[in-house]
Design an enzyme around this catalytic site. Structure first.
Site, PDB file in Angstrom:
ATOM      1  N   HIS A  95      -1.641  -2.869  -6.846  1.00  0.00           N
ATOM      2  CA  HIS A  95      -2.306  -2.562  -5.574  1.00  0.00           C
ATOM      3  C   HIS A  95      -3.816  -2.730  -5.704  1.00  0.00           C
ATOM      4  O   HIS A  95      -4.497  -1.884  -6.286  1.00  0.00           O
ATOM      5  CB  HIS A  95      -1.929  -1.130  -5.155  1.00  0.00           C
ATOM      6  CG  HIS A  95      -2.471  -0.726  -3.831  1.00  0.00           C
ATOM      7  ND1 HIS A  95      -2.986   0.528  -3.584  1.00  0.00           N
ATOM      8  CD2 HIS A  95      -2.598  -1.415  -2.670  1.00  0.00           C
ATOM      9  CE1 HIS A  95      -3.392   0.583  -2.330  1.00  0.00           C
ATOM     10  NE2 HIS A  95      -3.169  -0.572  -1.759  1.00  0.00           N
ATOM     11  N   GLU A 107      -4.341  -0.099  -8.579  1.00  0.00           N
ATOM     12  CA  GLU A 107      -3.293   0.861  -8.949  1.00  0.00           C
ATOM     13  C   GLU A 107      -2.102   0.066  -9.487  1.00  0.00           C
ATOM     14  O   GLU A 107      -1.608  -0.834  -8.804  1.00  0.00           O
ATOM     15  CB  GLU A 107      -2.851   1.681  -7.730  1.00  0.00           C
ATOM     16  CG  GLU A 107      -3.866   2.729  -7.315  1.00  0.00           C
ATOM     17  CD  GLU A 107      -3.452   3.485  -6.043  1.00  0.00           C
ATOM     18  OE1 GLU A 107      -3.558   4.717  -6.029  1.00  0.00           O
ATOM     19  OE2 GLU A 107      -3.033   2.829  -5.062  1.00  0.00           O
ATOM     20  N   ASN A 124      -3.696   6.047  -1.115  1.00  0.00           N
ATOM     21  CA  ASN A 124      -3.384   6.194   0.313  1.00  0.00           C
ATOM     22  C   ASN A 124      -2.738   7.520   0.664  1.00  0.00           C
ATOM     23  O   ASN A 124      -2.832   7.979   1.800  1.00  0.00           O
ATOM     24  CB  ASN A 124      -2.520   5.024   0.793  1.00  0.00           C
ATOM     25  CG  ASN A 124      -3.379   3.806   1.010  1.00  0.00           C
ATOM     26  OD1 ASN A 124      -4.458   3.893   1.591  1.00  0.00           O
ATOM     27  ND2 ASN A 124      -2.940   2.671   0.513  1.00  0.00           N
ATOM     28  N   SER A 140       0.827  -1.203   0.000  1.00  0.00           N
ATOM     29  CA  SER A 140       0.000   0.000   0.000  1.00  0.00           C
ATOM     30  C   SER A 140       0.861   1.251   0.000  1.00  0.00           C
ATOM     31  O   SER A 140       0.374   2.333  -0.299  1.00  0.00           O
ATOM     32  CB  SER A 140      -0.859   0.035   1.260  1.00  0.00           C
ATOM     33  OG  SER A 140      -1.605  -1.132   1.380  1.00  0.00           O
TER      34      SER A 140
HETATM   35  N1  LIG Z   1      -6.225  -4.484   4.166  1.00  0.00           N
HETATM   36  C1  LIG Z   1      -6.401  -3.650   3.150  1.00  0.00           C
HETATM   37  O1  LIG Z   1      -7.454  -2.988   3.027  1.00  0.00           O
HETATM   38  C2  LIG Z   1      -5.336  -3.516   2.088  1.00  0.00           C
HETATM   39  C3  LIG Z   1      -5.673  -2.909   0.874  1.00  0.00           C
HETATM   40  C4  LIG Z   1      -4.700  -2.842  -0.148  1.00  0.00           C
HETATM   41  C5  LIG Z   1      -3.427  -3.345   0.078  1.00  0.00           C
HETATM   42  N2  LIG Z   1      -3.119  -3.908   1.286  1.00  0.00           N
HETATM   43  C6  LIG Z   1      -1.758  -4.448   1.449  1.00  0.00           C
HETATM   44  O2  LIG Z   1      -1.804  -5.849   1.250  1.00  0.00           O
HETATM   45  C7  LIG Z   1      -0.801  -6.497   2.058  1.00  0.00           C
HETATM   46  C8  LIG Z   1      -1.459  -7.527   2.949  1.00  0.00           C
HETATM   47  O3  LIG Z   1      -2.430  -6.874   3.756  1.00  0.00           O
HETATM   48  P1  LIG Z   1      -3.605  -7.688   4.470  1.00  0.00           P
HETATM   49  O4  LIG Z   1      -4.597  -6.695   4.927  1.00  0.00           O
HETATM   50  O5  LIG Z   1      -4.024  -8.852   3.612  1.00  0.00           O
HETATM   51  O6  LIG Z   1      -2.801  -8.255   5.752  1.00  0.00           O
HETATM   52  P2  LIG Z   1      -3.175  -9.460   6.708  1.00  0.00           P
HETATM   53  O7  LIG Z   1      -2.521  -9.189   7.999  1.00  0.00           O
HETATM   54  O8  LIG Z   1      -4.652  -9.735   6.678  1.00  0.00           O
HETATM   55  O9  LIG Z   1      -2.469 -10.732   5.994  1.00  0.00           O
HETATM   56  C9  LIG Z   1      -1.091 -10.871   5.800  1.00  0.00           C
HETATM   57  C10 LIG Z   1      -0.801 -12.362   5.696  1.00  0.00           C
HETATM   58  O10 LIG Z   1       0.578 -12.529   5.324  1.00  0.00           O
HETATM   59  C11 LIG Z   1       1.035 -13.702   5.969  1.00  0.00           C
HETATM   60  N3  LIG Z   1       2.495 -13.694   5.985  1.00  0.00           N
HETATM   61  C12 LIG Z   1       3.331 -12.912   6.722  1.00  0.00           C
HETATM   62  N4  LIG Z   1       4.611 -13.181   6.423  1.00  0.00           N
HETATM   63  C13 LIG Z   1       4.589 -14.159   5.460  1.00  0.00           C
HETATM   64  C14 LIG Z   1       5.595 -14.859   4.744  1.00  0.00           C
HETATM   65  N5  LIG Z   1       6.891 -14.605   4.948  1.00  0.00           N
HETATM   66  N6  LIG Z   1       5.206 -15.791   3.828  1.00  0.00           N
HETATM   67  C15 LIG Z   1       3.898 -16.039   3.614  1.00  0.00           C
HETATM   68  N7  LIG Z   1       2.894 -15.408   4.283  1.00  0.00           N
HETATM   69  C16 LIG Z   1       3.239 -14.485   5.180  1.00  0.00           C
HETATM   70  C17 LIG Z   1       0.423 -13.644   7.348  1.00  0.00           C
HETATM   71  O11 LIG Z   1       0.413 -14.921   7.993  1.00  0.00           O
HETATM   72  C18 LIG Z   1      -0.987 -13.121   7.031  1.00  0.00           C
HETATM   73  O12 LIG Z   1      -1.900 -14.192   6.845  1.00  0.00           O
HETATM   74  C19 LIG Z   1      -0.087  -5.370   2.804  1.00  0.00           C
HETATM   75  O13 LIG Z   1       1.036  -4.982   2.069  1.00  0.00           O
HETATM   76  C20 LIG Z   1      -1.132  -4.252   2.816  1.00  0.00           C
HETATM   77  O14 LIG Z   1      -0.561  -2.977   2.941  1.00  0.00           O
HETATM   78  C21 LIG Z   1      -4.045  -4.029   2.288  1.00  0.00           C
END
Ligand SMILES: NC(=O)c1ccc[n+]([C@@H]2O[C@H](COP(=O)([O-])OP(=O)(O)OC[C@H]3O[C@@H](n4cnc5c(N)ncnc54)[C@H](O)[C@@H]3O)[C@@H](O)[C@H]2O)c1
Length: 282
Positions: A136, A148, A186, A115
């Site tokens: 993204h 994005e 963001n 993000s």
């Molecule tokens: N939540 C949102 O609204 C949103 C929107 C757009 C982008 N993002 C981005 O997407 C990414 C993930 O966000 P999220 O909300 O899904 O987070 P989340 O915390 O729900 O999930 C992250 C997952 O990654 C796993 N993980 C961590 N380290 C790992 C590794 N080394 N190998 C494999 N799996 C691993 C964790 O176990 C977890 O299940 C981030 O970069 C975030 O900024 C989030």
């Protein structure tokens, strides 16, 4: 295509689901067995809801057959495209991208769902930087059509165009952003959420009234605090930290109330507690 998704959290589950819905074979990887178990249930539930609304042509079972949930990136060897969606932490993303690029083919497109972290910085962890870019997605991925697309300075035109075509083919509607902190979305959204939290922190209004102001006054479908709970307060905190560090401007500094909430396990909707209380799905 064979598509890998690393991270089975909120975003990884949705990304895997939309590729499988579009007919691709998907492998979703996570280090946490709980995350993998929950992902299977959550994707199946989401597909059932879409089936009831008549939004998918196949049965949920047929689509689920194209999704494998696994615990090691080693199983991504044959993938044509891999999207990284692990925690928004630089070192974790760098390690993950290093291991992805050491197992996949040299021409496999690798996208990061970050993000806020610089795509140029992340590209340093990928062999053949020209096949790497920011992709993204927005939450919930099966519902939100926006993506994005963010090239690094090394991303090739061919990879950029191929990625756009793939995203359009799975029903997404992309915009392009230069690699600049927070991209388009963001950079604009986080200062809004930050001001909403400060308005609450300073005792000016309740979360309900802050959100009502934006729903009824600005015609937003969700107020900024509801949206922060929905995104994940930990995710918002991590994004603000990156924006604050990279821009160096106080208008991005994460509020103390947000830090306290995250430190205390108030992650928003996914943990059951945030600015509001929620029932947690298991
Ligand atoms: N939540 C949102 O609204 C949103 C929107 C757009 C982008 N993002 C981005 O997407 C990414 C993930 O966000 P999220 O909300 O899904 O987070 P989340 O915390 O729900 O999930 C992250 C997952 O990654 C796993 N993980 C961590 N380290 C790992 C590794 N080394 N190998 C494999 N799996 C691993 C964790 O176990 C977890 O299940 C981030 O970069 C975030 O900024 C989030």
């Amino acid at each position: 295509m064979k598509v890998g998704v690393v991270g089975a959290g909120t975003m990884g589950r949705g990304i895997g689901q939309v590729f499988a819905q579009a007919g691709h074979n998907v492998r979703i990887i996570d280090v946490s067995p709980d995350a993998l178990n929950f992902a299977r249930k959550d994707i199946a539930n989401s597909l059932e809801r879409l089936e009831k609304k008549g939004k998918i042509k196949e049965t949920p079972e047929e689509i689920m057959k194209r999704i494998e949930l696994l615990n090691s990136v080693e199983s991504l060897e044959e993938m044509d495209m891999v999207i990284e969606a692990v925690f928004e932490r630089l070192n974790i993303k760098q390690e993950t991208l290093k291991s992805i690029s050491s197992v996949v083919r040299d021409d496999t497109i690798i996208g990061s769902n970050t993000s806020s972290i610089s795509i140029d910085v992340l590209s340093g962890s990928v062999k053949n930087r020209e096949r790497f870019l920011g992709i993204h997605f927005f939450n919930p991925v099966p519902v939100m059509s926006l993506v994005e697309i963010v090239p690094s300075q090394s991303t090739s035109r061919d990879v950029l165009e191929k990625s756009r075509d793939i995203l359009v083919s799975i029903g997404k509607d992309p915009v392009f952003s230069k690699n600049f902190p927070g991209f388009i979305s963001n950079r604009i959204l986080m200062p809004l959420i930050r001001e909403a939290i400060l308005t609450y922190e300073q005792g000016i209004a309740s979360p309900a009234d802050i959100d009502k102001t934006f729903r009824l006054g600005m015609n937003h479908p969700m107020g900024p605090l509801e949206l922060a709970d929905f995104i994940g307060l930990d995710v918002c905190y991590d994004i603000m930290e990156v924006l604050y560090r990279d821009f160096g401007e106080p208008s991005f500094k994460p509020p103390i109330t947000l830090k306290n909430m995250v430190d205390g396990g108030y992650f928003g909707r996914k943990s059951g507690k945030g600015f509001y209380d929620y029932e947690v799905k298991k």
